[in-house]
Design a protein around this motif. Structure first.
Motif, PDB file in Angstrom:
ATOM      1  N   ILE A 186      -6.972   2.350  -5.696  1.00 20.40           N
ATOM      2  CA  ILE A 186      -5.960   3.398  -5.651  1.00 20.40           C
ATOM      3  C   ILE A 186      -6.480   4.519  -4.765  1.00 20.40           C
ATOM      4  CG2 ILE A 186      -4.610   5.027  -7.013  1.00 20.40           C
ATOM      5  CD1 ILE A 186      -4.918   3.199  -9.391  1.00 20.40           C
ATOM      6  N   GLU A 187      -5.646   4.917  -3.819  1.00 17.64           N
ATOM      7  CA  GLU A 187      -6.066   5.975  -2.897  1.00 17.64           C
ATOM      8  C   GLU A 187      -6.307   7.270  -3.649  1.00 17.64           C
ATOM      9  OE1 GLU A 187      -3.093   6.298   0.045  1.00 17.64           O
ATOM     10  OE2 GLU A 187      -3.482   4.346   0.960  1.00 17.64           O
ATOM     11  N   ASP A 188      -7.327   7.979  -3.227  1.00 18.17           N
ATOM     12  CA  ASP A 188      -7.698   9.271  -3.811  1.00 18.17           C
ATOM     13  C   ASP A 188      -8.111   9.161  -5.278  1.00 18.17           C
ATOM     14  OD1 ASP A 188      -7.011  10.357  -1.349  1.00 18.17           O
ATOM     15  OD2 ASP A 188      -4.962  10.821  -1.986  1.00 18.17           O
ATOM     16  N   ARG A 189      -8.395   7.936  -5.740  1.00 15.57           N
ATOM     17  CA  ARG A 189      -8.819   7.762  -7.122  1.00 15.57           C
ATOM     18  C   ARG A 189      -9.968   6.762  -7.154  1.00 15.57           C
ATOM     19  NH1 ARG A 189      -6.661  11.413 -10.946  1.00 15.57           N
ATOM     20  NH2 ARG A 189      -4.583  11.988 -10.165  1.00 15.57           N
ATOM     21  N   THR A 190     -10.957   7.078  -7.966  1.00 16.37           N
ATOM     22  CA  THR A 190     -12.089   6.156  -8.143  1.00 16.37           C
ATOM     23  C   THR A 190     -12.310   5.927  -9.632  1.00 16.37           C
ATOM     24  OG1 THR A 190     -13.623   8.033  -8.104  1.00 16.37           O
ATOM     25  CG2 THR A 190     -13.215   6.882  -6.008  1.00 16.37           C
ATOM     26  N   PRO A 191     -12.627   4.709 -10.004  1.00 16.18           N
ATOM     27  CA  PRO A 191     -12.876   4.446 -11.427  1.00 16.18           C
ATOM     28  C   PRO A 191     -14.183   5.090 -11.880  1.00 16.18           C
ATOM     29  CG  PRO A 191     -13.308   2.480 -10.111  1.00 16.18           C
ATOM     30  CD  PRO A 191     -12.736   3.506  -9.167  1.00 16.18           C
ATOM     31  N   PRO A 192     -14.328   5.428 -13.158  1.00 13.63           N
ATOM     32  CA  PRO A 192     -13.320   5.254 -14.213  1.00 13.63           C
ATOM     33  C   PRO A 192     -12.218   6.311 -14.110  1.00 13.63           C
ATOM     34  CG  PRO A 192     -15.256   6.333 -15.114  1.00 13.63           C
ATOM     35  CD  PRO A 192     -15.600   5.985 -13.696  1.00 13.63           C
ATOM     36  N   TYR A 197      -4.457  10.420 -16.530  1.00 18.13           N
ATOM     37  CA  TYR A 197      -3.878   9.711 -15.387  1.00 18.13           C
ATOM     38  C   TYR A 197      -3.188   8.427 -15.836  1.00 18.13           C
ATOM     39  CZ  TYR A 197      -3.627   7.266 -10.913  1.00 18.13           C
ATOM     40  OH  TYR A 197      -3.186   6.578  -9.811  1.00 18.13           O
ATOM     41  N   GLN A 198      -3.790   7.739 -16.794  1.00 21.66           N
ATOM     42  CA  GLN A 198      -3.146   6.536 -17.321  1.00 21.66           C
ATOM     43  C   GLN A 198      -1.824   6.873 -18.005  1.00 21.66           C
ATOM     44  OE1 GLN A 198      -4.802   4.701 -20.831  1.00 21.66           O
ATOM     45  NE2 GLN A 198      -4.545   2.642 -19.980  1.00 21.66           N
ATOM     46  N   ASP A 199      -1.795   7.966 -18.758  1.00 23.43           N
ATOM     47  CA  ASP A 199      -0.543   8.382 -19.383  1.00 23.43           C
ATOM     48  C   ASP A 199       0.521   8.674 -18.336  1.00 23.43           C
ATOM     49  OD1 ASP A 199      -1.762   8.122 -21.814  1.00 23.43           O
ATOM     50  OD2 ASP A 199      -2.215  10.260 -22.031  1.00 23.43           O
ATOM     51  N   GLY A 200       0.098   9.313 -17.227  1.00 25.55           N
ATOM     52  CA  GLY A 200       1.054   9.582 -16.161  1.00 25.55           C
ATOM     53  C   GLY A 200       1.596   8.307 -15.543  1.00 25.55           C
ATOM     54  N   LEU A 201       0.729   7.309 -15.373  1.00 28.37           N
ATOM     55  CA  LEU A 201       1.198   6.033 -14.826  1.00 28.37           C
ATOM     56  C   LEU A 201       2.185   5.353 -15.780  1.00 28.37           C
ATOM     57  CD1 LEU A 201      -2.091   4.533 -13.308  1.00 28.37           C
ATOM     58  CD2 LEU A 201      -0.147   5.544 -12.089  1.00 28.37           C
ATOM     59  N   LYS A 202       1.901   5.383 -17.054  1.00 29.36           N
ATOM     60  CA  LYS A 202       2.837   4.785 -18.015  1.00 29.36           C
ATOM     61  C   LYS A 202       4.170   5.499 -17.992  1.00 29.36           C
ATOM     62  CE  LYS A 202      -0.702   3.067 -21.195  1.00 29.36           C
ATOM     63  NZ  LYS A 202      -1.276   3.156 -22.565  1.00 29.36           N
ATOM     64  N   GLU A 203       4.124   6.818 -17.867  1.00 35.05           N
ATOM     65  CA  GLU A 203       5.381   7.572 -17.773  1.00 35.05           C
ATOM     66  C   GLU A 203       6.112   7.239 -16.486  1.00 35.05           C
ATOM     67  OE1 GLU A 203       8.293  10.075 -19.188  1.00 35.05           O
ATOM     68  OE2 GLU A 203       6.525   9.228 -20.178  1.00 35.05           O
ATOM     69  N   LEU A 297      -1.036   0.664 -12.685  1.00 35.03           N
ATOM     70  CA  LEU A 297      -1.398   0.593 -14.092  1.00 35.03           C
ATOM     71  C   LEU A 297      -2.288  -0.616 -14.364  1.00 35.03           C
ATOM     72  CD1 LEU A 297      -0.956   2.023 -16.786  1.00 35.03           C
ATOM     73  CD2 LEU A 297       1.024   0.559 -17.167  1.00 35.03           C
ATOM     74  N   ALA A 298      -2.010  -1.725 -13.682  1.00 33.78           N
ATOM     75  CA  ALA A 298      -2.865  -2.909 -13.842  1.00 33.78           C
ATOM     76  C   ALA A 298      -4.250  -2.665 -13.274  1.00 33.78           C
ATOM     77  CB  ALA A 298      -2.200  -4.106 -13.169  1.00 33.78           C
ATOM     78  N   ILE A 299      -4.327  -1.927 -12.160  1.00 31.34           N
ATOM     79  CA  ILE A 299      -5.639  -1.618 -11.568  1.00 31.34           C
ATOM     80  C   ILE A 299      -6.451  -0.727 -12.500  1.00 31.34           C
ATOM     81  CG2 ILE A 299      -6.777  -0.431  -9.667  1.00 31.34           C
ATOM     82  CD1 ILE A 299      -4.502  -1.359  -7.857  1.00 31.34           C
ATOM     83  N   VAL A 300      -5.752   0.237 -13.091  1.00 36.01           N
ATOM     84  CA  VAL A 300      -6.459   1.139 -14.011  1.00 36.01           C
ATOM     85  C   VAL A 300      -7.016   0.337 -15.187  1.00 36.01           C
ATOM     86  CG1 VAL A 300      -6.153   3.026 -15.635  1.00 36.01           C
ATOM     87  CG2 VAL A 300      -5.183   3.190 -13.334  1.00 36.01           C
ATOM     88  N   GLY A 301      -6.151  -0.518 -15.776  1.00 37.30           N
ATOM     89  CA  GLY A 301      -6.592  -1.433 -16.826  1.00 37.30           C
ATOM     90  C   GLY A 301      -7.391  -0.754 -17.915  1.00 37.30           C
ATOM     91  N   ASP A 302      -8.543  -1.280 -18.177  1.00 40.72           N
ATOM     92  CA  ASP A 302      -9.421  -0.752 -19.224  1.00 40.72           C
ATOM     93  C   ASP A 302     -10.468   0.225 -18.683  1.00 40.72           C
ATOM     94  OD1 ASP A 302      -8.095  -2.319 -21.060  1.00 40.72           O
ATOM     95  OD2 ASP A 302      -9.461  -4.010 -20.783  1.00 40.72           O
ATOM     96  N   HIS A 303     -10.370   0.564 -17.418  1.00 43.42           N
ATOM     97  CA  HIS A 303     -11.347   1.493 -16.823  1.00 43.42           C
ATOM     98  C   HIS A 303     -10.931   2.937 -17.131  1.00 43.42           C
ATOM     99  CE1 HIS A 303     -12.981  -1.975 -14.717  1.00 43.42           C
ATOM    100  NE2 HIS A 303     -11.770  -2.229 -14.225  1.00 43.42           N
ATOM    101  N   LEU A 400     -10.751  10.623 -30.994  1.00 38.73           N
ATOM    102  CA  LEU A 400     -11.612   9.921 -31.946  1.00 38.73           C
ATOM    103  C   LEU A 400     -11.337   8.421 -31.938  1.00 38.73           C
ATOM    104  CD1 LEU A 400     -11.449  12.425 -34.956  1.00 38.73           C
ATOM    105  CD2 LEU A 400     -13.273  12.170 -33.267  1.00 38.73           C
ATOM    106  N   VAL A 401     -10.070   8.037 -31.762  1.00 44.14           N
ATOM    107  CA  VAL A 401      -9.740   6.610 -31.730  1.00 44.14           C
ATOM    108  C   VAL A 401     -10.302   5.953 -30.479  1.00 44.14           C
ATOM    109  CG1 VAL A 401      -7.836   4.953 -31.580  1.00 44.14           C
ATOM    110  CG2 VAL A 401      -7.713   6.847 -33.193  1.00 44.14           C
ATOM    111  N   VAL A 402     -10.139   6.618 -29.333  1.00 43.12           N
ATOM    112  CA  VAL A 402     -10.606   6.033 -28.075  1.00 43.12           C
ATOM    113  C   VAL A 402     -12.120   5.914 -28.062  1.00 43.12           C
ATOM    114  CG1 VAL A 402     -10.713   6.389 -25.575  1.00 43.12           C
ATOM    115  CG2 VAL A 402      -8.581   6.789 -26.802  1.00 43.12           C
ATOM    116  N   THR A 403     -12.789   6.913 -28.630  1.00 44.58           N
ATOM    117  CA  THR A 403     -14.252   6.907 -28.629  1.00 44.58           C
ATOM    118  C   THR A 403     -14.848   6.195 -29.847  1.00 44.58           C
ATOM    119  OG1 THR A 403     -14.208   9.099 -29.688  1.00 44.58           O
ATOM    120  CG2 THR A 403     -14.376   9.017 -27.276  1.00 44.58           C
TER     121      THR A 403
END
Length: 817
Positions: A186-192, A197-203, A297-303, A400-403
């Protein structure tokens, strides 16, 4: 910058240049046809008359010739084109692009503008010559209107062409972006990537889906509009053909109008096709945007990473939002005080006026609506403030759930709480929608009042407009509130999805969760009686206790009923004790179960009165029999095994139940008798004290018998019969002188517990009497009749032989009789 043209774009530019160079030649041909009308053959051509009219004032070709030039046709092909029955709706994209290119549309617009100026000039000249005495629209005015409409449609075509060009560029850009995403970056974005950002992609995916659905609906609508335009063009072409077939010099103007109407229909069809092309382009863009967002969203995946700093940033944003909302509330509070004072002043002025006019009435209503607007705005903002702590807590829980810092039970409790909060937001949204519908209706009513005034009362109109503006402000406030609810719901839904999307549970966790769920159901409160909780567990335990207690009470009472006769208690008494014990244990266990469930007995105070009234009227017979059964068990006027006679029925009591008593007759038939019968009617208990019975046998002997022998034999027969008690001794009575016999009755005592034993002893006594009477030659009488014949002379009797009487004998007997 040099741009590489596609084949379609190159072909479009080439055709545009061809039309631009061909147009002047065709215009010249049209002018020649105008100057030489005799060279043009058919007098029925509709455009000749119009061309001859336009020739003296303008060198501009007719609009129909312009259309022929754009299509690459000579004027001689006009009739063949007009005779076409319909125009194909779906043409090649290249043809549509060539037909709606910028150069072609500009030429068409110039030609239409020139012809429009000529038509307007002719209309003006015609109006001056007629003196404006004719109210009917002239042919020139109709031509002017049609030309204006064509000009507007061409302008819309130009706008549509520009939109198509923009869409083409946008599609190309999106395709390039999709190609670059194929590399998995993704341009201008590097993992993780940030979870925000993931929430924005889902929206974005959700919004892209919504746009795609809207674009698909627009394509369907545009296709329907194109089909309608095609049908309209077919109708116009058909009308033009009919008018040409019946053309006369007087109908030339009508043919010209029909030609312009057909031209307008053609341009409308082109416009509708452009709109369809735009709708399809929007659909393609929506699909590409959806593919791009899904790809991201698929690229972001679990990263995904969710740090404490991100959480603090979100919480700071909520704090800033909370400060802004509190400032708005403070400002609205001051404005509300001012609005209330204005409304109160207007209200007092209206009340003090004896005949308040519509201006004062509308003023009060308008100020009241303004006050309500501020009040509702302040209330909605306060509700947003109440939701901010909930949203902050949702983000903290999500962190807390994510971590993986939350325990299983906490996550389950959070999921249930979040579900309840989402349901509450759904209810609030429905309430907002209902309020918006109400505001729309009110605003429509105010608009109707404003239209009805029509400037007759400026003061009232001003207050009505103010009221309308206040309602519009309220609608804006409620719309903003709905948007805020949507944002809050999405935040809570993300937390719930995060909890639900955890890895699968182990066997032990499944067992633990099942046990917890069972406990929650077991402890679920069904009712609250006098501060006492009635739960599912207590109800189930009470029912189970009643069932087990019923089985134990029946077992214990039956055991007691079997043991008591062995301890010297009579069988009837043992049965009564068994029944009473069963009922006592059952009542005790019922009260114990109610006590275990923490149901106070005071609850049955009112219920007992209601039941008593209901039983007294609706269940009178059942309660009567039940109470009679208890009395029978307590007083024991009859017992099990007693030989009783009820309403002429003789039998032994086999069972005394709560509602009825069972009697078994000598024929081995069971008769069910309600318990109340034993208390309300006369009942003969033949064995109440003991099982000794006195019975009797009646017999008649012939007149002339030795009565002393009869008395002695009867007493002897009863005494010698087994089963007849020696004491009291049998007794014989000479009862009566009967019609056919001397009647005697022998009474004797027996020991019998049922009807069968009694009948067997009576039968034995009768057999002995018959035997003794035969030996003593005592005749047991039977009914007989004496025949007395009165005659004047003795009757002659003769013995008849075995061969039968002769005829003479029969005659003699007949004479004697």
């Amino acid at each position: 910058m040099n741009k590489v043209l596609s084949f379609t774009e190159a072909r479009t530019l080439a055709m545009t240049e061809f039309y631009r160079r061909l147009l002047p030649c065709l215009c010249a041909v049209s002018l020649v046809g105008t100057q030489l009308p005799e060279a043009n053959a058919a007098p029925t051509e509709p455009n000749q008359f119009a061309t001859q009219q336009l020739a003296p004032t303008s060198n501009v070709p007719h609009l129909k010739d312009i259309g022929q030039s754009e299509a690459g046709l000579s004027p001689s092909a006009t009739s063949s084109r007009d005779a076409a029955s319909s125009v194909s709706l779906v043409s090649a994209e290249d043809d549509l692009a060539a037909e709606t290119s910028s150069a072609v549309l500009e030429n068409k617009q110039e030609e239409v503008a020139a012809e429009l100026r000529v038509a307007m000039l002719q209309e003006k000249q015609e109006a001056e010559s007629s003196g404006n005495d004719n109210d009917q629209p002239s042919a020139d005015s109709s031509r002017v209107d049609l030309l204006k409409q064509i000009d507007v449609v061409i302008a819309q075509q130009q706008s549509a062409t520009s939109s198509n060009e923009d869409h083409d560029a946008q599609v190309a850009s999106l395709k390039q972006l999709l190609t670059r995403l194929a590399d998995g970056k993704i341009e201008d974005r590097t993992p993780p990537y940030s979870i925000v950002y993931q929430d924005g992609l889902k929206e974005s995916v959700r919004n892209a889906n919504t746009r795609l659905l809207s674009a698909e609906s627009s394509v369907v609508s545009a296709r329907d509009a194109a089909e309608t335009a095609k049908l309209e063009l077919d109708d116009r072409a058909k009308t033009l053909r009919q008018r040409k077939e019946n053309s006369t010099p007087a109908t030339e103007s009508e043919i010209q109008i029909a030609e312009l109407e057909q031209k307008l229909a053609e341009e409308m069809l082109v416009l509708r096709r452009q709109e369809l092309s735009i709708a399809e382009a929007n659909q393609a863009i929506a699909k590409l945007q959806l593919e791009i967002e899904e790809k991201k969203l698929a690229i972001v995946g679990d990263h995904i990473v969710f740090t404490r700093e991100m959480l603090e940033q979100k919480l700071d944003d909520f704090d800033l939002r909370e400060i802004e909302l509190k400032q708005q509330v403070a400002r609205l509070k001051n404005e509300l005080h001012f609005a209330e004072r204005r409304w109160m002043a207007a209200r007092q002025e209206t009340d003090s006026t004896s005949n308040a006019g519509p201006e004062l009435t509308e003023r009060v209503d308008s100020l009241k609506v303004a006050q309500m607007t501020l009040q509702n705005h302040s209330s909605l903002i306060n509700q947003q403030l109440q939701r901010i702590p909930i949203l902050k807590k949702a983000w903290e829980r999500r962190f807390l759930v994510v971590t993986n810092q939350a325990e299983r039970k906490e996550r389950q409790a959070w999921a249930e709480e979040t579900e309840q909060q989402i349901e509450q937001i759904e209810r609030d949204r429905r309430a907002r929608q209902f309020k918006l519908d109400e505001l729309r209706v009110n605003q429509s009513n105010v608009e109707a009042k404003i239209d009805a005034i029509n400037g007759s009362n400026p003061a009232v109109r001003r207050w009505l407009e103010s009221k309308r503006d206040s309602l519009a402000k309220q609608m804006e406030v409620y719309n903003s509130s709905v948007i805020s609810l949507d944002n809050a719901e999405r935040t809570l839904q993300r937390l719930k999805n995060q909890i639900d999307g955890e890895p699968g549970r182990s066997v032990s966790e499944i067992i633990e969760d099942t046990w917890d769920q069972t406990q929650r159901v077991w402890n679920y409160e069904l009712a609250n009686i006098e501060d006492t909780s009635l739960t599912v567990g207590k109800v189930c335990s009470s029912v189970l206790l009643l069932f087990i207690g019923f089985m134990l009470a029946r077992w214990f009472s039956a055991l007691l009923g079997r043991r008591l006769p062995k301890w010297g208690v009579e069988e009837a008494a043992a049965h009564a004790i068994e029944s009473l014990t069963f009922y006592a244990l059952l009542i005790t266990l019922g009260l114990t179960a109610l006590r275990y469930a923490n149901v106070p007995l005071t609850v049955f105070t009112f219920l007992g009165g209601a039941v008593a009234i209901g039983v007294g009227f609706g269940s009178q017979n059942i309660l009567n029999n039940f109470i009679s059964g208890l009395i029978l068990l307590a007083e024991r006027p009859i017992k099990v095994g007693d030989l009783v006679s009820v309403d002429g029925t003789l039998g032994n009591v086999t069972t005394i139940g709560a509602r009825s008593t069972q009697i078994r007759t000598g024929e081995n038939q069971d008769i069910i008798v309600p318990n109340s019968k034993f208390l309300e009617n006369n009942v003969t208990n033949l064995t109440r004290r003991d099982d000794r019975l006195r019975t009797s046998v009646t017999i008649g002997v012939a007149y002339g018998s030795n009565l002393d022998s009869v008395l002695r034999l009867l007493a002897r027969a009863a005494s010698e019969q087994s089963g007849v008690l020696e004491r009291p001794k049998p007794m014989v009575w000479f009862n009566d002188f009967g019609d056919n016999a001397l009647v005697f009755q022998v009474h004797f005592w027996i020991q019998a517990k049922n009807v069968t034993q009694m009948r067997m002893i009576e039968t034995g006594v009768r057999l002995k009497i018959d035997s003794m009477f035969r030996e003593a030659e005592i005749v047991i009488a039977f009914p007989q009749r004496d025949l007395h014949i009165q005659a004047s002379r003795p009757i002659d009797l003769r013995l008849i032989g075995s061969n039968g009487p002769s005829q003479h004998d029969l005659d003699s007997i007949g004479d004697a009789a």
